[in-house]
Design a protein around this motif. Structure first.
Motif: not given
Length: 152
Positions: A118-123, A111-112
């Protein structure tokens, strides 16, 4: 709404994270609202915001520990297998069983991926997957040191 049983702050936060993990694993990040998480956790929405300043912060709190948990499972498998190539093969073979027993964690990672813009989620995803990459690279290097895997 029925008032939640009083819990120590750390226990309540853990309860919220676990409820959020289940919701985020079963639906997309965009579909899950903070009201949904609060209801699932048995708290009010304002109470949820005492622990997390935003839905994204809560999502990241569910996502960040997922990779290390899954990596720990791989390391446990590695400890039971002598040869590096067998380690990697065992992880591949046990992957299906793992999906069944830890389906929520795997679904959360998938899901992520749909929210990777989204930069924070990608990181957070990057950190999780780099752990796996390093584990595989170290396993292969161990095989080279032992002479069971050719260099190059």
């Amino acid at each position: 709404m029925v008032r939640a049983r009083r819990l120590p702050a750390q226990d309540r936060k853990r309860q919220i994270i676990e409820s959020a993990r289940e919701l985020f694993a079963s639906q997309s990040y965009r579909k899950v609202g903070t009201a949904d998480v609060a209801k699932a956790a048995g708290v009010s929405e304002p109470a949820l915001y005492r622990y997390f300043s935003s839905k994204k912060e809560l999502f990241l709190a569910t996502l960040r520990p997922t990779g290390p948990k899954l990596l720990g499972n791989g390391q446990t498998i590695a400890a039971d297998v002598e040869r590096p190539l067998e380690t990697l093969a065992s992880i591949g073979v046990r992957y299906y069983d793992h999906l069944q027993s830890h389906a929520g964690s795997m679904r959360l990672l998938f899901q992520a991926l749909s929210e990777a813009d989204e930069p924070d989620i990608r990181q957070a995803l990057r950190e999780n997957f780099l752990g796996f990459v390093h584990f595989v690279a170290e396993t292969l290097e161990e095989g080279k040191r032992r002479g069971v895997i050719r260099n190059g």
